[in-house]
Every structure is written in C-alpha cells, then in structure tokens.
Design an enzyme around this catalytic site. Structure first.
Site, short mmCIF file in Angstrom:
data_model
loop_
_atom_site.label_atom_id
_atom_site.label_comp_id
_atom_site.label_asym_id
_atom_site.label_seq_id
_atom_site.Cartn_x
_atom_site.Cartn_y
_atom_site.Cartn_z
NE ARG A 1 -109.30 -30.27 -9.47
CZ ARG A 1 -108.35 -29.41 -9.11
NH1 ARG A 1 -107.12 -29.81 -8.91
NH2 ARG A 1 -108.61 -28.12 -8.99
CD GLU B 1 -103.10 -21.64 -13.37
OE1 GLU B 1 -102.17 -22.45 -13.29
OE2 GLU B 1 -104.17 -21.77 -12.74
NE ARG C 1 -106.36 -24.87 -4.47
CZ ARG C 1 -105.95 -25.83 -5.30
NH1 ARG C 1 -105.63 -25.53 -6.55
NH2 ARG C 1 -105.88 -27.07 -4.91
CG ASP D 1 -115.60 -25.61 -14.03
OD1 ASP D 1 -114.82 -26.15 -13.21
OD2 ASP D 1 -115.21 -25.05 -15.07
N GLY E 1 -110.48 -28.11 -6.32
CA GLY E 1 -109.44 -27.33 -5.62
C GLY E 1 -110.01 -26.66 -4.38
CG ASP F 1 -113.55 -20.65 -13.06
OD1 ASP F 1 -114.00 -20.80 -11.91
OD2 ASP F 1 -112.92 -21.55 -13.64
CG ASP G 1 -109.47 -20.64 -10.87
OD1 ASP G 1 -108.52 -20.30 -10.13
OD2 ASP G 1 -109.45 -21.67 -11.56
NE ARG H 1 -108.94 -25.73 -13.90
CZ ARG H 1 -108.49 -26.71 -13.14
NH1 ARG H 1 -107.57 -27.52 -13.58
NH2 ARG H 1 -108.98 -26.89 -11.94
CB THR I 1 -113.16 -22.13 -7.55
OG1 THR I 1 -112.02 -21.81 -8.36
CG2 THR I 1 -114.36 -21.45 -8.17
#
Ligand code: F6P
Length: 324
Positions: A74, A225, A258, A105, A13, A132, A130, A174, A128
């Site tokens: 991706r 989400e 994004r 990741d 992403g 994360d 996120d 995510r 990203t």
C-alpha cells in the site's frame, strides 16, 4: 492508441487467485503478441522502477499459489503528485502503453488519478477477499476466503461442542459483511453480526436464550471485523455478565483468511478476468474494471466500482435469520 507493451501490478491486500490472474494476463498478452511487464510491489514498485519484462517461466506453476508473485504494497508515495510523476517517467522509459492493476478500491482510486493526470490507459481486475467492489458478483479471493473461514469455524465448532462453549469468531471484511454472512450461513452460526445491519442487543441475547432453551449446547457467533456498533471483546464481556453459566471464548481468524491455494471458482474467475482485461484494453476501454456479473464479462468505470456498493442479498439475510 496502438498498445504493444502492458504493465501489470498487484496492489493493496493480497488475495488467493491473484497469481492466476497474473498468469492469465501474461498468457493473453503472449497470445496477442503483446509484451507484458511485471511491476513489483504495486504502485511503490512503479515509483521505484521495479519493472521487468515477464517471461513464460515467471508464470509457470503459479495458478495454484496463494499470495502474489509480483508482491503487493500500500504505497503512501503514490498519494503524492511527485510520486505519480516518477511512476509515469518509469513507464515512459520502458515504453509501456497501458496498465493492468489487480486490487481493491484503493488500487482503483490510485489508477483513476494516475490515468487522469498522465493519460495511461488502465484496466482494473478486482482482487480482494472482502468482495466489496461494485461491478462484479465476486472478487478474486472471496470464494477461497469463505472456504477457509468455513473450515476454521467447523474446527472451532468441535471444541465449542465438546466443552459446551459459546465462541465469538471474528472474520475479515474491512467495511463489508459478505464474508461474515456467507460463512456464517455455511457454518450454522447462531448469530451473524455485520456492519450493514444495526443490531438490537436485547434481541441478540434473547436469541441466545432461545437457543439454550432448545437444548443448544454450543454456539458460534460470527462477527465481521467492520461491525461498528460494538467490538468483539466488549460483546464477549457483556455476554458473560448476562449468562454467567456460559463459557465464552473469542477467536480472531485474522490473516489466515487471506492465504492459501485458490479454489476452483477463484482460479476460473481470475483467468476469465485476466483475458477480459487485455481484451478490454485492445478494444480501447480504459479507466474501467473488468468484472463478471450473471456469468457475463462486464466493464464498470472505476469511479462507480469505488463509490457504489453491492447490496447484500435480502434472501441471504432472510436465510440467515430463519436458519440461525
Ligand atoms: O481488504 C482486505 C483486508 O484483508 C480486510 O479484510 C482487512 O481489514 C485488511 O485487508 C487488513 O489489512 P492489512 O493486511 O494491511 O492489515
């Protein structure tokens, strides 16, 4: 290994600040007399030989741009050994000695496998929204996404207040609640639902009730989400049945989170990590991700960056509970 030619790609992403990182990698290469090769469309482009020698013009005036000038994808083919073999052959044909991969990741999982099989030294840069990824306090794009969400919720709040409504706002992330938790605190949400915390629905409704008793006329509930215990539509229906007098609305912010011009924090982070990636490669590091923790550059093995998770700060959770 004497590194002279570096391949650079963005994968997964997109996130605001990736361009600032691309610019930093290119400029650092130039400063150290290395050649920098851009690879379009991430690993898919590597397989399909979309490799070009980058020039100064390519990174002119891109620090303020969202998205990624190298394009992202991706890649399913990179999951297969045959795809990775083709990718390696293309790198060899261009005499590329090392790779810098910008992504999350999934990007680092691919890089780990590729390096193990073909021995191409690789350093990752976390990009990203996120946040994360273990091994860095912030990922590139996260701060911009937070600000985008905050501004969007401020706008939704105007309608929530004017019409005395309850809004459920779904934000990205995510599997992680970082965006929800921080943007929820910043926008004064009454409740923040994140995947890391299990919710008691009765407690959730009782908090809404308490808010109404205190005279609160608009409610914003932020839902990550990745929140698995319920989905936003069921939650809204359930709330309507519990509080028939409430006007309930749903707003899913989606991909607007994004995009956009990166914040100052993201541009600086991306610039520092671009420099750190090339420094790391020249120091002989590989299979690691460059990150910044407590304002210091650190390198974390890919396997750890992928497997481990940054814990949510308990003080943030306490703050959100107290201020809701
Ligand atoms: O990982 C970034 C992210 O934006 C997640 O927050 C979200 O779940 C996912 O990507 C969406 O991916 P796509 O753009 O492929 O739908």
């Amino acid at each position: 290994m004497n590194i002279k030619r570096i391949g650079l790609l963005t994968s997964g992403g997109d996130s605001p600040g990736m361009n600032a990182a691309i610019r930093a990698v290119f400029k650092t290469c130039s400063a150290y007399d290395l050649e920098c090769f851009g690879i379009r469309r991430g690993y898919q482009g590597l397989i399909e030989n979309e490799i070009f020698e980058m020039q100064a013009m390519d990174v002119k005036q891109i620090i303020q741009l969202g998205g990624t000038i190298l394009l992202s994808a991706r890649s399913k083919d990179f999951f297969d050994y045959e795809g990775r073999k083709r990718a390696f052959q293309n790198l060899k044909d261009h005499n590329i000695d090392a790779l810098v991969t910008i992504g999350g990741d999934g990007t680092f999982t691919g890089a780990t496998k590729f390096e193990k099989e073909f021995g191409v030294p690789t350093i990752g840069i976390p990009g990203t929204i996120d946040n994360d990824i273990f091994g860095t306090d912030n990922t590139i794009g996260y701060d911009t996404a937070l600000n985008t969400v905050m501004e969007a919720v401020d706008k939704i709040r105007d309608t929530a207040t004017s019409h005395e409504r309850l809004f459920f706002v779904e934000v990205m992330g995510r599997d992680a609640g970082f965006i929800a938790l921080n943007s929820g605190i910043a926008s004064g949400a009454i409740e923040i639902l994140i995947p890391e915390i299990k919710y008691d629905m009765e407690e959730f409704f009782s908090n809404l009730e308490k808010g109404a008793i205190k005279g609160k006329i608009s409610h914003i509930v932020i839902v990550a989400e990745g929140e698995k215990s319920t989905n936003i539509y069921d939650l809204a229906e359930l709330t309507k049945s519990r509080f028939p007098s409430y006007e309930v609305r749903i707003s899913i912010l989606g991909h607007m989170q994004r995009g956009g011009s990166p914040t100052c924090a993201d541009r600086v982070l991306a610039s520092r990590l671009g420099v750190a990636a090339i420094d790391g490669l020249l120091e002989g590091k590989s299979s690691v991700m460059a990150g910044i923790k407590a304002n210091q550059v650190v390198y974390t093995p890919f396997v750890e960056a992928i497997k481990k998770h940054n814990e949510l700060d308990p003080h943030l959770i306490k703050t959100s509970n107290l201020l809701a």
